[in-house]
Design a protein around this motif. Sequence first.
Motif, PDB file in Angstrom:
ATOM      1  N   VAL A  93      -0.668  -2.939   9.129  1.00 25.33           N
ATOM      2  CA  VAL A  93       0.029  -3.840   8.211  1.00 25.33           C
ATOM      3  C   VAL A  93       0.895  -4.749   9.080  1.00 25.33           C
ATOM      4  N   THR A  98      -6.238   9.984  -0.252  1.00 25.52           N
ATOM      5  CA  THR A  98      -5.096   9.252   0.266  1.00 25.52           C
ATOM      6  C   THR A  98      -3.824   9.876  -0.275  1.00 25.52           C
ATOM      7  N   GLY A  99      -2.707   9.161  -0.191  1.00 23.89           N
ATOM      8  CA  GLY A  99      -1.441   9.703  -0.672  1.00 23.89           C
ATOM      9  C   GLY A  99      -0.460   8.562  -0.860  1.00 23.89           C
ATOM     10  N   GLY A 100       0.742   8.948  -0.700  1.00 25.92           N
ATOM     11  CA  GLY A 100       1.480   9.814   0.194  1.00 25.92           C
ATOM     12  C   GLY A 100       0.673  10.118   1.455  1.00 25.92           C
ATOM     13  N   ASN A 129      -1.843   8.866   8.273  1.00 29.53           N
ATOM     14  CA  ASN A 129      -1.054   8.314   9.376  1.00 29.53           C
ATOM     15  C   ASN A 129      -1.347   9.075  10.680  1.00 29.53           C
ATOM     16  N   TYR A 141       8.524  -0.772   5.255  1.00 28.36           N
ATOM     17  CA  TYR A 141       8.013  -1.698   4.243  1.00 28.36           C
ATOM     18  C   TYR A 141       7.401  -0.966   3.047  1.00 28.36           C
ATOM     19  N   CYS A 142       7.298   0.363   3.155  1.00 27.43           N
ATOM     20  CA  CYS A 142       6.614   1.131   2.114  1.00 27.43           C
ATOM     21  C   CYS A 142       7.590   1.919   1.246  1.00 27.43           C
ATOM     22  N   GLU A 170      -2.475  -7.724   5.117  1.00 25.26           N
ATOM     23  CA  GLU A 170      -1.338  -8.565   4.733  1.00 25.26           C
ATOM     24  C   GLU A 170      -0.350  -7.727   3.923  1.00 25.26           C
ATOM     25  N   LEU A 171       0.924  -7.906   4.197  1.00 22.14           N
ATOM     26  CA  LEU A 171       1.963  -7.195   3.446  1.00 22.14           C
ATOM     27  C   LEU A 171       1.902  -7.581   1.971  1.00 22.14           C
TER      28      LEU A 171
HETATM   29  N1  SAM Z   1      -0.157   8.140   4.424  1.00 20.38           N
HETATM   30  C1  SAM Z   1      -1.481   7.601   4.467  1.00 20.38           C
HETATM   31  C2  SAM Z   1      -1.566   6.535   5.530  1.00 20.38           C
HETATM   32  O1  SAM Z   1      -0.561   6.286   6.204  1.00 20.38           O
HETATM   33  O2  SAM Z   1      -2.644   5.976   5.697  1.00 20.38           O
HETATM   34  C3  SAM Z   1      -2.032   7.083   3.157  1.00 20.38           C
HETATM   35  C4  SAM Z   1      -1.129   6.361   2.212  1.00 20.38           C
HETATM   36  S1  SAM Z   1      -0.395   4.867   2.799  1.00 20.38           S
HETATM   37  C5  SAM Z   1       0.595   4.431   1.406  1.00 20.38           C
HETATM   38  C6  SAM Z   1      -1.771   3.753   2.738  1.00 20.38           C
HETATM   39  C7  SAM Z   1      -1.592   2.433   3.397  1.00 20.38           C
HETATM   40  O3  SAM Z   1      -0.789   1.600   2.609  1.00 20.38           O
HETATM   41  C8  SAM Z   1      -0.978   2.459   4.776  1.00 20.38           C
HETATM   42  O4  SAM Z   1      -1.836   1.786   5.654  1.00 20.38           O
HETATM   43  C9  SAM Z   1       0.296   1.661   4.603  1.00 20.38           C
HETATM   44  O5  SAM Z   1       0.608   0.971   5.771  1.00 20.38           O
HETATM   45  C10 SAM Z   1      -0.098   0.731   3.479  1.00 20.38           C
HETATM   46  N2  SAM Z   1       1.029   0.087   2.779  1.00 20.38           N
HETATM   47  C11 SAM Z   1       2.141   0.652   2.285  1.00 20.38           C
HETATM   48  N3  SAM Z   1       2.952  -0.287   1.711  1.00 20.38           N
HETATM   49  C12 SAM Z   1       2.331  -1.480   1.852  1.00 20.38           C
HETATM   50  C13 SAM Z   1       2.636  -2.827   1.486  1.00 20.38           C
HETATM   51  N4  SAM Z   1       3.772  -3.137   0.852  1.00 20.38           N
HETATM   52  N5  SAM Z   1       1.730  -3.796   1.781  1.00 20.38           N
HETATM   53  C14 SAM Z   1       0.580  -3.500   2.427  1.00 20.38           C
HETATM   54  N6  SAM Z   1       0.233  -2.258   2.806  1.00 20.38           N
HETATM   55  C15 SAM Z   1       1.080  -1.253   2.536  1.00 20.38           C
END
Ligand code: SAM
Length: 328
Positions: A161, A67-69, A98, A28-29, A189-190
Amino acid sequence: MPYQDDFGRAINYLRVSVTDRCNLRCVYCMPAGGVEKRAHTDILSYEELALIVRAAAELGISKVRLTGGEPLARLGLPEFVGMVAAIPGIDDLSLTTNATLLARHAQALAGAGLRRINVSLDTLRPERFRQISRRGRLEDVWDGIAAARLAGLTPIKFNMVVVRGLNDDEVVEFARRTASAGWHVRYIELMPIGASAGWSGDGVVPIPEIRARIEREVGTLAPVHGPTGNGPARYYRLPGAEGTVGFIGAMSDHFCATCNRLRLTADGRLRPCLMSDEEIDLRTPLRNGAGPQGMTALLAQAIQLKPQRHRLGEALPPRGRTMSEIGG
Ligand code: SAM
């Protein structure tokens, strides 16, 4: 004193993305092939990032989340943690990860001044973890969490998520862990960002639905009062549980009125709002010699640009940058 924006919100929180790269490819990301790789020189050095954090501290920013990535995908993260922890005025330094690479770094991160971590975890099932992340191993997450506990990086918050048809059948299992293992679980929530940008709404499980499922199958959720976090989550507790249940619903619960944050992308762009494409380029002025005072002025400008509320779901989604690129 934190700097206030035009709507009376005190901005004291900066999320710093240290890289736009990730070792996972959550469905989803990110697209399966990952995001377009930025040149090494496009990404701010740790020294440049630290200079910006110092400038932010001058404006009253006291909380920083890395955070990131995947922040641990960038080499030398503990050294950067040490640089940020040493900045006067920064009294809360945390990391979102993660956790798949955490086992080998937890001790060094804690030693460098990291206080706590949030772990993104969408499933408790190894097969499904592989399916969602397209490449990760749940075992590595458990090792990372054990190492974080040993290093004192607590309390750990687990962010799930929830996506319909993908992992929504695990909502209750996660909630049970708040009682059986003292977990702090937050349901997210997505959002229509990144690989979910073209989302038609099918994948979204609204927070009220998640909440109702937990109450129906486990027990009543009692609101938790007092300080539980810096962000948009609302917290509850199941009967007898040590851990908490939190809900973050960007779509069903506008939390903009209490938004206290700015985001810095790894390539030096400041985003006043996660859900708007408005960005201020800090890298160019920084590399042209703007210095700490110039950065403080641009940060103050970004705070004034914070919209009163986001328009996600009403207008077109952001232009398709993933959460990884914008520092989710
Ligand atoms: N890689 C790190 C991690 O996994 O926590 C930090 C970055 S990651 C992009 C941060 C969070 O954004 C994660 O919990 C990921 O599940 C969430 N995320 C990514 N895409 C999303 C979306 N479309 N809607 C909601 N949360 C999202």
